[in-house]
Design an enzyme around this catalytic site. Structure first.
Site, PDB file in Angstrom:
ATOM      1  N   ASP A 102       0.843  -1.192   0.000  1.00 40.34           N
ATOM      2  CA  ASP A 102       0.000   0.000   0.000  1.00 40.34           C
ATOM      3  C   ASP A 102       0.885   1.251   0.000  1.00 40.34           C
ATOM      4  O   ASP A 102       2.033   1.203   0.439  1.00 40.34           O
ATOM      5  CB  ASP A 102      -0.881   0.038   1.264  1.00 40.34           C
TER       6      ASP A 102
HETATM    7  N1  URA Z   1      -1.253  -5.906   3.908  1.00 38.99           N
HETATM    8  C1  URA Z   1      -1.737  -4.650   3.921  1.00 38.99           C
HETATM    9  O1  URA Z   1      -2.740  -4.386   4.532  1.00 38.99           O
HETATM   10  N2  URA Z   1      -1.056  -3.719   3.233  1.00 38.99           N
HETATM   11  C2  URA Z   1       0.103  -3.951   2.574  1.00 38.99           C
HETATM   12  O2  URA Z   1       0.680  -3.051   1.987  1.00 38.99           O
HETATM   13  C3  URA Z   1       0.579  -5.270   2.585  1.00 38.99           C
HETATM   14  C4  URA Z   1      -0.116  -6.233   3.251  1.00 38.99           C
END
Ligand code: URA
Length: 237
Positions: A102
């Protein structure tokens, strides 16, 4: 292969840049200066020099990026800084991130142009483990340990595969998961009424984030690391 394609793939610049090098007479093939960018060469047999130095052709590159907050795991985005833009010097390789973190998640991102390996690393068949360091708000109850181990149900009803949680002092933990659903870690914590406030990936399969890498910087994986990655997904479960 065309000479300009060879030089671009070997990392000597973009197609446009390497064409300029050829036009300037800086490139020789088997001792002869070549001015035609579409000259056909055999990368295994021909001796290709750039300004007198032997060139080194590589089809694949494997990079470890310490992704910072605020950067999109993508090659193009009209609004945000991308992981691709951090990979200075590797523009000529058609790399892509192996999975996504993310925008606000930090840590280990593998970037490569080896499509087959990337596909295997992401395939649910191979169950490659990823470990995240998590900081969260909310009340962590002892019973959650076994819930993480048996499988958490997400808001959309999806039952996660068993995961491993290592609770640390305070509202911190390491969580290891074998899959990569959208916002998976955040949603797993959310299902237990906790909110992730900071997330950092520290391992991807057998590869550990090199903590000497500053946020936003990257390095090539060593041959040993690439072999470990390959070995981690040669036996589907
Ligand atoms: N899980 C999440 O919630 N975000 C990420 O970036 C990776 C795994």
């Amino acid at each position: 292969m065309r000479l300009d394609k060879y030089l671009a793939h070997a990392g000597y610049g973009t197609r446009t840049e390497v064409k300029q090098l050829i036009k300037k007479g800086l490139v020789s093939v088997n001792g002869e200066i070549i001015l035609k960018e579409d000259k056909k060469i055999d990368e295994a047999l021909d001796e290709i020099l750039l300004e007198g130095s032997l060139t080194n052709y590589r089809q694949y590159v494997y990079l470890m990026l310490h992704k910072p907050d605020g950067v999109i795991s993508s090659n193009y985005d009209p609004y945000h800084k991308t992981t691709k833009s951090l990979l200075v010097g590797y523009e000529a390789f058609q790399t892509f991130p192996v999975g996504r973190l993310d925008i606000d998640t930090e840590g280990l991102l593998i970037v490569t142009n080896d499509g087959l390996l990337a596909h295997q690393l992401l395939s649910p068949r191979y169950h490659v483990e990823k470990t995240y360091y998590v900081e969260f708000e909310g009340d962590y109850k002892q019973i959650y340990q076994s819930l993480f181990e048996t499988g958490i149900t997400l808001d959309d009803g999806y039952l996660c595969m068993p995961s491993k949680i290592e609770k640390l002092e305070g509202n911190k933990a390491y969580l290891t998961i074998k899959e990569g659903k959208f916002h998976q870690v955040k949603r797993m914590f959310q299902s237990l009424d906790m909110k992730v406030t900071y997330l950092k990936r520290v391992t991807f399969g057998p590869i550990k984030l090199d903590e000497t890498l500053k946020k936003g910087s990257f390095r090539e994986l060593t041959l040993e690391e690439v072999n470990l990655l390959r070995a981690s997904c040669n036996k589907p479960i």
